[in-house]
Design a protein around this motif. Structure first.
Motif, PDB file in Angstrom:
ATOM      1  N   LYS A 146      -9.306  -5.313  12.904  1.00  0.00           N
ATOM      2  CA  LYS A 146      -9.877  -6.463  12.199  1.00  0.00           C
ATOM      3  C   LYS A 146      -8.963  -7.684  12.236  1.00  0.00           C
ATOM      4  O   LYS A 146      -9.419  -8.827  12.328  1.00  0.00           O
ATOM      5  CB  LYS A 146     -10.144  -6.067  10.735  1.00  0.00           C
ATOM      6  CG  LYS A 146     -10.732  -7.174   9.871  1.00  0.00           C
ATOM      7  CD  LYS A 146     -12.150  -7.501  10.265  1.00  0.00           C
ATOM      8  CE  LYS A 146     -12.744  -8.546   9.329  1.00  0.00           C
ATOM      9  NZ  LYS A 146     -14.121  -8.921   9.695  1.00  0.00           N
ATOM     10  N   ILE A 188      -8.113  -0.734   3.658  1.00  0.00           N
ATOM     11  CA  ILE A 188      -8.991  -0.951   4.815  1.00  0.00           C
ATOM     12  C   ILE A 188     -10.300  -1.609   4.379  1.00  0.00           C
ATOM     13  O   ILE A 188     -10.779  -2.559   5.009  1.00  0.00           O
ATOM     14  CB  ILE A 188      -9.273   0.390   5.532  1.00  0.00           C
ATOM     15  CG1 ILE A 188      -7.999   0.899   6.210  1.00  0.00           C
ATOM     16  CG2 ILE A 188     -10.381   0.214   6.573  1.00  0.00           C
ATOM     17  CD1 ILE A 188      -8.103   2.330   6.687  1.00  0.00           C
ATOM     18  N   THR A 189     -10.866  -1.130   3.291  1.00  0.00           N
ATOM     19  CA  THR A 189     -12.115  -1.705   2.771  1.00  0.00           C
ATOM     20  C   THR A 189     -11.931  -3.176   2.430  1.00  0.00           C
ATOM     21  O   THR A 189     -12.790  -4.020   2.715  1.00  0.00           O
ATOM     22  CB  THR A 189     -12.586  -0.940   1.516  1.00  0.00           C
ATOM     23  OG1 THR A 189     -12.812   0.434   1.860  1.00  0.00           O
ATOM     24  CG2 THR A 189     -13.865  -1.539   0.953  1.00  0.00           C
ATOM     25  N   TYR A 190     -10.809  -3.490   1.829  1.00  0.00           N
ATOM     26  CA  TYR A 190     -10.487  -4.864   1.434  1.00  0.00           C
ATOM     27  C   TYR A 190     -10.386  -5.764   2.664  1.00  0.00           C
ATOM     28  O   TYR A 190     -10.946  -6.862   2.697  1.00  0.00           O
ATOM     29  CB  TYR A 190      -9.172  -4.858   0.662  1.00  0.00           C
ATOM     30  CG  TYR A 190      -9.049  -5.921  -0.404  1.00  0.00           C
ATOM     31  CD1 TYR A 190      -9.804  -5.843  -1.576  1.00  0.00           C
ATOM     32  CD2 TYR A 190      -8.164  -6.986  -0.266  1.00  0.00           C
ATOM     33  CE1 TYR A 190      -9.683  -6.798  -2.570  1.00  0.00           C
ATOM     34  CE2 TYR A 190      -8.043  -7.952  -1.253  1.00  0.00           C
ATOM     35  CZ  TYR A 190      -8.806  -7.850  -2.399  1.00  0.00           C
ATOM     36  OH  TYR A 190      -8.690  -8.808  -3.374  1.00  0.00           O
ATOM     37  N   SER A 213      -4.194   3.443  -2.016  1.00  0.00           N
ATOM     38  CA  SER A 213      -4.695   4.276  -0.925  1.00  0.00           C
ATOM     39  C   SER A 213      -4.971   3.405   0.289  1.00  0.00           C
ATOM     40  O   SER A 213      -5.323   2.225   0.164  1.00  0.00           O
ATOM     41  CB  SER A 213      -5.973   5.017  -1.336  1.00  0.00           C
ATOM     42  OG  SER A 213      -7.078   4.131  -1.363  1.00  0.00           O
ATOM     43  N   LYS A 262      -6.508   0.811  12.080  1.00  0.00           N
ATOM     44  CA  LYS A 262      -7.793   0.293  11.624  1.00  0.00           C
ATOM     45  C   LYS A 262      -7.685  -1.163  11.196  1.00  0.00           C
ATOM     46  O   LYS A 262      -8.606  -1.966  11.431  1.00  0.00           O
ATOM     47  CB  LYS A 262      -8.317   1.158  10.480  1.00  0.00           C
ATOM     48  CG  LYS A 262      -8.711   2.563  10.924  1.00  0.00           C
ATOM     49  CD  LYS A 262      -9.240   3.388   9.767  1.00  0.00           C
ATOM     50  CE  LYS A 262      -9.643   4.794  10.246  1.00  0.00           C
ATOM     51  NZ  LYS A 262     -10.139   5.622   9.127  1.00  0.00           N
ATOM     52  N   GLU A 292      -4.792   9.189   3.935  1.00  0.00           N
ATOM     53  CA  GLU A 292      -4.704   8.545   5.243  1.00  0.00           C
ATOM     54  C   GLU A 292      -3.240   8.187   5.489  1.00  0.00           C
ATOM     55  O   GLU A 292      -2.632   7.528   4.656  1.00  0.00           O
ATOM     56  CB  GLU A 292      -5.543   7.256   5.310  1.00  0.00           C
ATOM     57  CG  GLU A 292      -6.989   7.414   4.900  1.00  0.00           C
ATOM     58  CD  GLU A 292      -7.204   7.113   3.434  1.00  0.00           C
ATOM     59  OE1 GLU A 292      -6.211   6.878   2.716  1.00  0.00           O
ATOM     60  OE2 GLU A 292      -8.359   7.138   2.993  1.00  0.00           O
ATOM     61  N   LYS A 317      -7.464   3.803   2.295  1.00  0.00           N
ATOM     62  CA  LYS A 317      -8.906   3.548   2.349  1.00  0.00           C
ATOM     63  C   LYS A 317      -9.259   2.281   1.583  1.00  0.00           C
ATOM     64  O   LYS A 317     -10.077   1.466   2.038  1.00  0.00           O
ATOM     65  CB  LYS A 317      -9.660   4.746   1.768  1.00  0.00           C
ATOM     66  CG  LYS A 317     -11.174   4.614   1.853  1.00  0.00           C
ATOM     67  CD  LYS A 317     -11.865   5.864   1.312  1.00  0.00           C
ATOM     68  CE  LYS A 317     -13.385   5.707   1.406  1.00  0.00           C
ATOM     69  NZ  LYS A 317     -14.092   6.926   0.878  1.00  0.00           N
ATOM     70  N   GLU A 318      -8.643   2.121   0.428  1.00  0.00           N
ATOM     71  CA  GLU A 318      -8.892   0.935  -0.395  1.00  0.00           C
ATOM     72  C   GLU A 318      -8.449  -0.333   0.332  1.00  0.00           C
ATOM     73  O   GLU A 318      -9.155  -1.342   0.342  1.00  0.00           O
ATOM     74  CB  GLU A 318      -8.144   1.071  -1.727  1.00  0.00           C
ATOM     75  CG  GLU A 318      -8.410  -0.061  -2.705  1.00  0.00           C
ATOM     76  CD  GLU A 318      -7.560   0.051  -3.973  1.00  0.00           C
ATOM     77  OE1 GLU A 318      -7.748  -0.798  -4.860  1.00  0.00           O
ATOM     78  OE2 GLU A 318      -6.706   0.962  -4.048  1.00  0.00           O
ATOM     79  N   CYS A 359       0.847  -1.202   0.000  1.00  0.00           N
ATOM     80  CA  CYS A 359       0.000   0.000   0.000  1.00  0.00           C
ATOM     81  C   CYS A 359       0.877   1.244   0.000  1.00  0.00           C
ATOM     82  O   CYS A 359       1.589   1.517   0.970  1.00  0.00           O
ATOM     83  CB  CYS A 359      -0.930  -0.005   1.215  1.00  0.00           C
ATOM     84  SG  CYS A 359      -2.123   1.359   1.218  1.00  0.00           S
ATOM     85  N   GLU A 385     -11.600  -5.144   5.732  1.00  0.00           N
ATOM     86  CA  GLU A 385     -12.884  -5.186   6.438  1.00  0.00           C
ATOM     87  C   GLU A 385     -13.895  -6.089   5.745  1.00  0.00           C
ATOM     88  O   GLU A 385     -14.852  -6.550   6.363  1.00  0.00           O
ATOM     89  CB  GLU A 385     -13.445  -3.778   6.592  1.00  0.00           C
ATOM     90  CG  GLU A 385     -12.677  -2.933   7.607  1.00  0.00           C
ATOM     91  CD  GLU A 385     -13.244  -1.532   7.774  1.00  0.00           C
ATOM     92  OE1 GLU A 385     -14.012  -1.098   6.876  1.00  0.00           O
ATOM     93  OE2 GLU A 385     -12.912  -0.880   8.777  1.00  0.00           O
ATOM     94  N   SER A 386     -13.676  -6.364   4.459  1.00  0.00           N
ATOM     95  CA  SER A 386     -14.572  -7.262   3.722  1.00  0.00           C
ATOM     96  C   SER A 386     -14.310  -8.726   4.049  1.00  0.00           C
ATOM     97  O   SER A 386     -15.063  -9.610   3.626  1.00  0.00           O
ATOM     98  CB  SER A 386     -14.421  -7.043   2.214  1.00  0.00           C
ATOM     99  OG  SER A 386     -13.175  -7.553   1.755  1.00  0.00           O
TER     100      SER A 386
END
Length: 241
Positions: free
Chosen positions: A77, A44-46, A39, A73, A65, A41-42, A7, A48-49
């Motif tokens: 998880k 974290i989304t990955y 990013s 964050k 970020e 954010k990208e 990242c 968290e999924s």
């Protein structure tokens, strides 16, 4: 298989790290899957999924970020992922972080330091306690992976050999081998009938191994060159000073 995330906000940086990792993977015979994120954010989304990584190379100075916040964050998880901060500022190394990293790498990242860092992370993952789970006669069992000397295939059964006892279940050695690979376990398929735990190999010869219980097992002729290479890589990984 090592699942790795890179990242960094700069494409040139992610490309460089990915290329270096691929070269190390080829050189050290370490299967790996690499995902690139531009990013935090990208990433974290990955995560968290429900996607889990073994290692994350994380830039500390992204624009939207910062890497420190992203790491916090991710830790909410996944408590086990090894986070390696990649930074341009050596002062970061002296700070205390809410989500402490496994290691730091300073930009521009030196290829030799990257290799050393990756091998240390690989060793850390291999050192973690884990279980081998199996079912026999409708009863579920689990054995510490570190206690297994080797698996032996005889007819339709797999025998799990430890220093104290031998266990059995119905299955295919190929399936066990694939499970070991996906779990980062240090096992060597020396023969059609044998899958041995590197940590319990006391003697490695050209055409046989001696396990630390004194058992001598043959290395099949077609596997000898590959086993010699794989064993050499494991020796290097587990003898980092």
């Amino acid at each position: 298989m090592l699942d790795i995330a890179i990242c960094d906000g700069k494409l040139a940086m992610t490309d460089g790290l990915e290329t270096t990792l691929e070269k190390i993977a080829q050189k050290k015979i370490i299967p790996m899957n690499i995902e690139v994120f531009l990013s935090g954010k990208e990433l974290i989304t990955y995560v968290e999924s429900g996607t889990y990584f073994d290692i994350i190379f994380l830039d500390t100075e992204m624009i939207q970020e910062d890497g420190i916040t992203v790491a916090e964050k991710i830790r909410e998880k996944d408590k086990n992922v090894l986070i390696i901060y990649v930074t341009s500022h050596i002062t970061y190394i002296q700070q205390v972080f809410p989500a402490p990293p496994f290691q730091f790498l300073i930009k521009p990242v030196d290829d030799k330091l990257m290799e050393q860092c990756l091998l240390q992370a690989y060793k850390e993952l291999g050192d973690r306690d884990s279980y081998f789970r199996y079912t026999y006669e409708r009863i579920h069992y689990k054995i510490f992976m570190k206690d297994i000397l080797y698996f032996e295939s005889r007819k339709r059964k797999i025998y799990i050999v430890t220093k104290k006892k031998e266990y059995e279940f119905y299955g295919k050695l190929k399936d066990v081998e694939m499970l070991m690979r996906s779990g980062k376990m240090m096992f060597l398929r020396i023969h059609q009938s044998f899958l041995v735990n590197y940590r319990h190999v006391e003697v490695m010869a050209y055409d046989y191994v001696v396990m630390d219980n004194g058992k001598r097992l043959s290395i099949s002729q077609e596997r000898r060159k590959q086993i010699s290479k794989q064993y050499g890589v494991m020796e290097e990984i587990f003898h980092i000073e």
